[in-house]
Design a protein around this motif. Sequence first.
Motif, PDB file in Angstrom:
ATOM      1  N   VAL A 100      -6.163  -8.614 -14.288  1.00 38.26           N
ATOM      2  CA  VAL A 100      -4.673  -8.766 -14.170  1.00 38.26           C
ATOM      3  C   VAL A 100      -4.264  -7.319 -14.829  1.00 38.26           C
ATOM      4  N   ALA A 101      -5.053  -6.861 -15.797  1.00 41.14           N
ATOM      5  CA  ALA A 101      -4.488  -5.609 -16.533  1.00 41.14           C
ATOM      6  C   ALA A 101      -4.693  -4.525 -15.709  1.00 41.14           C
ATOM      7  N   MET A 102      -5.660  -4.588 -14.758  1.00 44.64           N
ATOM      8  CA  MET A 102      -5.984  -3.256 -13.973  1.00 44.64           C
ATOM      9  C   MET A 102      -5.186  -3.407 -12.875  1.00 44.64           C
ATOM     10  N   VAL A 103      -4.483  -4.529 -12.284  1.00 40.33           N
ATOM     11  CA  VAL A 103      -3.627  -4.749 -11.345  1.00 40.33           C
ATOM     12  C   VAL A 103      -2.388  -4.145 -11.918  1.00 40.33           C
ATOM     13  N   LEU A 104      -1.872  -4.678 -12.963  1.00 34.17           N
ATOM     14  CA  LEU A 104      -0.474  -4.339 -13.476  1.00 34.17           C
ATOM     15  C   LEU A 104      -0.333  -2.545 -13.834  1.00 34.17           C
ATOM     16  N   ALA A 105      -1.690  -2.298 -14.533  1.00 38.88           N
ATOM     17  CA  ALA A 105      -1.553  -1.035 -14.679  1.00 38.88           C
ATOM     18  C   ALA A 105      -1.606   0.008 -13.422  1.00 38.88           C
ATOM     19  N   ASN A 106      -2.083  -0.291 -12.350  1.00 39.21           N
ATOM     20  CA  ASN A 106      -2.182   0.304 -11.092  1.00 39.21           C
ATOM     21  C   ASN A 106      -0.553  -0.019 -10.297  1.00 39.21           C
ATOM     22  N   LEU A 107      -0.154  -0.935 -10.776  1.00 40.56           N
ATOM     23  CA  LEU A 107       1.421  -0.996 -10.086  1.00 40.56           C
ATOM     24  C   LEU A 107       2.286  -0.572 -10.914  1.00 40.56           C
ATOM     25  N   LEU A 108       2.283  -0.288 -12.290  1.00 41.32           N
ATOM     26  CA  LEU A 108       3.356   0.027 -13.109  1.00 41.32           C
ATOM     27  C   LEU A 108       3.175   1.679 -13.426  1.00 41.32           C
ATOM     28  N   ALA A 109       1.888   2.187 -13.379  1.00 37.08           N
ATOM     29  CA  ALA A 109       1.675   3.594 -13.679  1.00 37.08           C
ATOM     30  C   ALA A 109       2.428   4.578 -12.835  1.00 37.08           C
ATOM     31  N   PRO A 110       2.849   5.767 -13.153  1.00 38.36           N
ATOM     32  CA  PRO A 110       3.481   6.679 -12.272  1.00 38.36           C
ATOM     33  C   PRO A 110       2.372   7.141 -11.571  1.00 38.36           C
ATOM     34  N   HIS A 111       2.592   7.700 -10.299  1.00 35.73           N
ATOM     35  CA  HIS A 111       1.514   8.172  -9.319  1.00 35.73           C
ATOM     36  C   HIS A 111       2.020   9.469  -8.865  1.00 35.73           C
ATOM     37  N   ASN A 112       2.839  10.493  -9.469  1.00 36.03           N
ATOM     38  CA  ASN A 112       3.169  11.735  -9.022  1.00 36.03           C
ATOM     39  C   ASN A 112       2.208  12.832  -9.581  1.00 36.03           C
ATOM     40  N   ARG A 113       1.379  13.344  -8.774  1.00 35.15           N
ATOM     41  CA  ARG A 113       0.681  14.186  -9.178  1.00 35.15           C
ATOM     42  C   ARG A 113       1.161  15.667  -9.143  1.00 35.15           C
ATOM     43  N   THR A 114       0.845  16.426 -10.391  1.00 34.03           N
ATOM     44  CA  THR A 114       1.420  17.796 -10.432  1.00 34.03           C
ATOM     45  C   THR A 114       0.378  18.699 -10.682  1.00 34.03           C
ATOM     46  N   ARG A 115       0.483  19.731 -10.718  1.00 33.41           N
ATOM     47  CA  ARG A 115      -0.564  20.945 -10.928  1.00 33.41           C
ATOM     48  C   ARG A 115      -1.049  20.712 -12.333  1.00 33.41           C
ATOM     49  N   GLU A 116      -0.157  20.729 -13.307  1.00 38.01           N
ATOM     50  CA  GLU A 116      -0.625  20.353 -14.778  1.00 38.01           C
ATOM     51  C   GLU A 116      -1.432  19.071 -15.041  1.00 38.01           C
ATOM     52  N   LYS A 117      -1.194  18.039 -14.421  1.00 37.36           N
ATOM     53  CA  LYS A 117      -1.874  16.781 -14.468  1.00 37.36           C
ATOM     54  C   LYS A 117      -3.154  16.932 -13.973  1.00 37.36           C
ATOM     55  N   LEU A 118      -3.454  17.784 -12.764  1.00 35.44           N
ATOM     56  CA  LEU A 118      -4.745  17.723 -12.339  1.00 35.44           C
ATOM     57  C   LEU A 118      -5.545  18.679 -12.917  1.00 35.44           C
ATOM     58  N   GLN A 119      -5.094  19.334 -13.754  1.00 32.53           N
ATOM     59  CA  GLN A 119      -5.756  20.554 -14.448  1.00 32.53           C
ATOM     60  C   GLN A 119      -6.839  19.892 -15.684  1.00 32.53           C
ATOM     61  N   THR A 120      -7.963  20.395 -15.760  1.00 32.53           N
ATOM     62  CA  THR A 120      -8.716  19.922 -16.725  1.00 32.53           C
ATOM     63  C   THR A 120      -8.308  20.066 -18.280  1.00 32.53           C
ATOM     64  N   ILE A 180     -15.459 -20.827 -19.703  1.00 35.23           N
ATOM     65  CA  ILE A 180     -13.903 -20.883 -19.569  1.00 35.23           C
ATOM     66  C   ILE A 180     -13.720 -19.470 -20.210  1.00 35.23           C
ATOM     67  N   LEU A 181     -14.404 -19.151 -21.472  1.00 33.86           N
ATOM     68  CA  LEU A 181     -13.968 -17.701 -22.024  1.00 33.86           C
ATOM     69  C   LEU A 181     -14.378 -16.721 -21.230  1.00 33.86           C
ATOM     70  N   LEU A 182     -15.602 -16.680 -20.391  1.00 33.38           N
ATOM     71  CA  LEU A 182     -15.987 -15.716 -19.477  1.00 33.38           C
ATOM     72  C   LEU A 182     -15.026 -15.505 -18.258  1.00 33.38           C
ATOM     73  N   ALA A 183     -14.528 -16.701 -17.660  1.00 32.76           N
ATOM     74  CA  ALA A 183     -13.669 -16.727 -16.659  1.00 32.76           C
ATOM     75  C   ALA A 183     -12.422 -15.819 -17.122  1.00 32.76           C
ATOM     76  N   ALA A 184     -11.585 -16.489 -18.427  1.00 29.93           N
ATOM     77  CA  ALA A 184     -10.611 -15.686 -19.017  1.00 29.93           C
ATOM     78  C   ALA A 184     -10.584 -14.382 -18.913  1.00 29.93           C
ATOM     79  N   GLY A 185     -11.845 -14.005 -19.398  1.00 26.59           N
ATOM     80  CA  GLY A 185     -11.953 -12.596 -19.784  1.00 26.59           C
ATOM     81  C   GLY A 185     -11.865 -11.781 -18.556  1.00 26.59           C
ATOM     82  N   PHE A 186     -12.517 -12.235 -17.217  1.00 30.03           N
ATOM     83  CA  PHE A 186     -12.446 -11.609 -16.035  1.00 30.03           C
ATOM     84  C   PHE A 186     -10.894 -11.467 -15.491  1.00 30.03           C
ATOM     85  N   VAL A 187     -10.382 -12.606 -15.791  1.00 32.28           N
ATOM     86  CA  VAL A 187      -8.837 -12.712 -15.172  1.00 32.28           C
ATOM     87  C   VAL A 187      -8.231 -11.815 -15.920  1.00 32.28           C
ATOM     88  N   PHE A 188      -8.313 -11.653 -17.130  1.00 27.72           N
ATOM     89  CA  PHE A 188      -7.573 -10.723 -17.942  1.00 27.72           C
ATOM     90  C   PHE A 188      -7.766  -9.310 -17.627  1.00 27.72           C
TER      91      PHE A 188
END
Length: 122
Positions: A25-45, A14-22
């Motif tokens: 879900v965290a990765m999907v939410l981060a991908n949905l909520l994060a801004p995705h506008n790429r600028t020259r400054e953001k792409l610079q090392t 149960i703990l292993l399954a809950a860890g995977f689900v967490f």
Amino acid sequence: MSTPANIGYLYAGILLAAGFVFVIVAMVLANLLAPHNRTREKLQTYESGETPIGSAWVQYPLGFYIFALLFVAFDVDIVFIIAWAIIFKQLSLFGFFEILFFIIVLALGLVYAWRKGVTRWI
């Protein structure tokens, strides 16, 4: 009322399954909520606030990786030696010869790496 002997496996599952689900879900939410506008400054090392010189894709000599792996291997072995030292009084003479054999194998590995030139930095 007694509990079955395998109930611990159920809890672990149960703990292993809950860890995977967490994580998913965290990765999907981060991908949905994060801004995705790429600028020259953001792409610079980023190099500690300094303007980077050259490419970030520098090829390091293989010896650096092998040296790092050798360090990690001996660092982990020190953990085993410390654990052995903590229970040294509980061990018999067999325990002493066991760790002696362990240290001899480590020393032979270090001599082998030394003869192959791994310990030379450059």
